[in-house]
Write an enzyme that holds these catalytic residues in place. Structure first.
Site, PDB file in Angstrom:
ATOM      1  N   LYS A  82       6.191  -6.992   3.823  1.00  0.00           N
ATOM      2  CA  LYS A  82       6.590  -7.056   5.227  1.00  0.00           C
ATOM      3  C   LYS A  82       5.645  -7.962   6.003  1.00  0.00           C
ATOM      4  O   LYS A  82       4.421  -7.889   5.839  1.00  0.00           O
ATOM      5  CB  LYS A  82       6.605  -5.643   5.823  1.00  0.00           C
ATOM      6  CG  LYS A  82       7.180  -5.564   7.234  1.00  0.00           C
ATOM      7  CD  LYS A  82       7.224  -4.125   7.719  1.00  0.00           C
ATOM      8  CE  LYS A  82       7.793  -4.014   9.137  1.00  0.00           C
ATOM      9  NZ  LYS A  82       7.830  -2.616   9.609  1.00  0.00           N
ATOM     10  N   SER A 157      12.130  -1.058  11.550  1.00  0.00           N
ATOM     11  CA  SER A 157      11.850  -2.468  11.717  1.00  0.00           C
ATOM     12  C   SER A 157      11.744  -3.242  10.410  1.00  0.00           C
ATOM     13  O   SER A 157      11.765  -4.470  10.405  1.00  0.00           O
ATOM     14  CB  SER A 157      10.535  -2.633  12.494  1.00  0.00           C
ATOM     15  OG  SER A 157       9.440  -2.099  11.745  1.00  0.00           O
ATOM     16  N   SER A 181      10.294   3.342  10.233  1.00  0.00           N
ATOM     17  CA  SER A 181      10.637   1.962   9.856  1.00  0.00           C
ATOM     18  C   SER A 181      10.588   1.658   8.371  1.00  0.00           C
ATOM     19  O   SER A 181      10.912   0.545   7.961  1.00  0.00           O
ATOM     20  CB  SER A 181       9.732   0.979  10.604  1.00  0.00           C
ATOM     21  OG  SER A 181      10.006   1.007  11.979  1.00  0.00           O
TER      22      SER A 181
END
Length: 506
Positions: A82, A157, A181
């Protein structure tokens, strides 16, 4: 073995093939890089693909294996990271124009541990800007699409990380979880996502959104794969003042124990407050079926009430924006990142204001404004202070529940993946995506989402959330692995293998 066969192997299977020298780490890496080149124009899971670095890392793994000294059981397995964790010399943008093109001078502790363990970092994945969102629609660099249906969101997210696994672009991924997330994207993409105990994985080098809530964790296609990755990234870090100086829970051993499908003696609590209005009927039916499977495995199932969980959402949306208001103040156009309108005629304050206006998206601005207001003179005790008191009550609810049961379960999210654009103009509907996941972040305990099949309404993935006390992460893996075995046996095969080849394109 063909590339298609390789990319559909689990991380544990790939590691076995690589370490057994049946296939090289370089071959596995190239197969995944080719997959990214083939499908990522449809999925858009990646913001940056580090082809040269990935192949060089794979070559080093092959050299170590030839010497008989692999760095870890996962050495050679390809992973997606990420874009909120710093990577030396590789762009880290947090999905924001503010950090577009920024090359960090150091690796996050999680990044360093991955490299030292010989995992091959393929690149950085798309995300909601500064991890603020539940759909990955808030990225400044475009929307990520759900591999199950390209017209739908992959969660947020960390939608890029979960989508990369579901699209077979990577075998493993790292996400971060502030209010769900990792788990919510896992639920809507049919993958496994784990939020470790707060402080169980170092936050050093994780670009902060909400410092008391943020936690990095593993994303995978199986519970065992997640456990193997968890073991790599966990542990005390003196560079992180919130890091817990305690042994890493035996997550891999627990996952392997769970594979025997026996949950006799395990007490499972069904959270009374998670259900009813606002929950998609197909999600609730999937959850009820999952609870029955846990009972069939020998678990004792009881209903548990956590009355203050109903206040978790408003408490979170005071605490998280308040902390983000403070954390994002560092992006002031003075030290690094975007800087606009500096033509010599404006003051530093004007340049700062114009840069933040240009660099931040609508959702980030909304949360910064909300948090600044909540922290302002005269309102601190009424808003932020009160939210922290509610946080304590939620923690006590967990403590009381865990005196009666070993784990708690609930749906991971109230609905399956919604359509892209459907909630963009309705922040409250977007925030409700995390109503089940937020309590674990507020309390700091461990939680996991494991796929619980496909909804009978729309054929899209549904997630089962499992919650455990702080530093009892191993309970998640035992229960999750046992349930996974039962689910696949009932379905006649692995859920993730049912994802359409290129999804139903938008």
């Amino acid at each position: 073995m063909t590339d298609t066969e390789l990319i559909k192997k689990t991380a544990a299977e790939l590691a076995g093939l690589i370490h057994g020298r049946e296939v090289s780490a370089a071959e596995v890496t190239r197969a995944h890089l080719d997959r990214i080149a083939e499908v990522d124009e449809h999925v858009h899971a990646f913001l940056h693909v580090d082809t040269e670095g990935a192949l060089a890392a794979a070559d080093r793994v092959d050299e170590d294996i030839a010497k008989g000294t692999p760095a870890s059981p996962l050495a050679g397995v390809p992973l997606a990271l990420k874009d909120v964790l710093t990577t030396k010399g590789i762009p880290t943008t947090c999905g924001s124009r503010t950090l577009e093109g920024w090359l960090p001078p150091y690796d996050a502790t999680v990044t360093r541990k991955l490299r030292e363990a010989g995992l091959v970092v393929l690149g950085k994945t798309n995300m909601d800007e500064f991890a603020m969102g539940s759909s990955t629609e808030n990225s400044a660099f475009g929307v990520t699409h759900n591999p199950w249906d390209h017209a739908r969101i992959p969660g947020g997210s960390g939608g890029g990380s979960s989508a990369s696994i579901a699209a077979f672009e990577a075998a493993l991924a790292i996400g971060t979880d502030t209010g769900g997330s990792i788990r919510q994207p896992g639920a809507v993409t049919g993958t496994v996502g784990v939020k470790p105990t707060y402080g169980g994985v170092s936050r050093y080098g994780l670009v902060a959104f909400s410092s008391s809530l943020d936690q990095a964790g593993p994303c995978a296609r199986t519970v065992l794969d997640a456990a193997l990755l968890h073991e790599v990234i966990a542990g005390h870090d003196p560079l992180d003042s919130t890091s817990i100086d305690a042994p890493v829970p035996p997550v891999v051993a627990a996952a392997r124990q769970g594979l025997n499908g026996d949950l006799k003696g395990v007490r499972v609590g069904v959270v009374k407050e998670f259900g009813g209005d606002g929950y998609q009927p197909g999600v609730l039916r999937s959850f009820e079926a999952a609870v029955e499977q846990l009972r069939a495995l020998g678990a004792e199932v009881v209903e548990v009430s956590c009355p203050h969980f109903t206040y978790a959402l408003p408490a979170y949306y005071l605490i998280a924006p308040s902390e983000c208001s403070s954390n994002l103040a560092r992006f002031d156009a003075m030290r690094y990142g975007l800087r606009v309108a500096d033509d010599g005629t404006r003051s530093a304050e004007e340049v700062m204001a114009l840069t933040r206006e240009k660099g931040f998206g609508a959702e980030v601005k909304r949360r910064v404004i909300l948090g600044t207001y909540a922290l302002s003179s005269g309102y601190y005790d009424a808003y932020y202070g009160s939210a922290q008191k509610v946080r304590t009550l939620i923690t006590r609810d967990f403590d009381n529940a865990f005196e009666k049961v070993d784990v708690l379960v609930s749906p991971t999210t109230p609905t399956t993946a919604f359509k892209i654009g459907e909630r963009v103009d309705d922040p409250m509907a977007m925030y409700l995506s995390d109503i089940c996941s937020i309590p674990s972040n507020l309390a700091g305990n461990a939680a996991m989402s494991v796929p619980s099949g496909l909804s009978d309404e729309d054929g899209l993935p549904v997630g089962l959330q499992i919650m455990a006390p702080a530093l009892a992460d191993d309970r998640l893996y035992r229960v999750g692995a046992a349930y996974e075995v039962a689910r696949d046996a009932a379905a006649g095969g692995s859920l993730i293998q049912q994802v359409p080849e290129l999804g139903r394109k938008a």
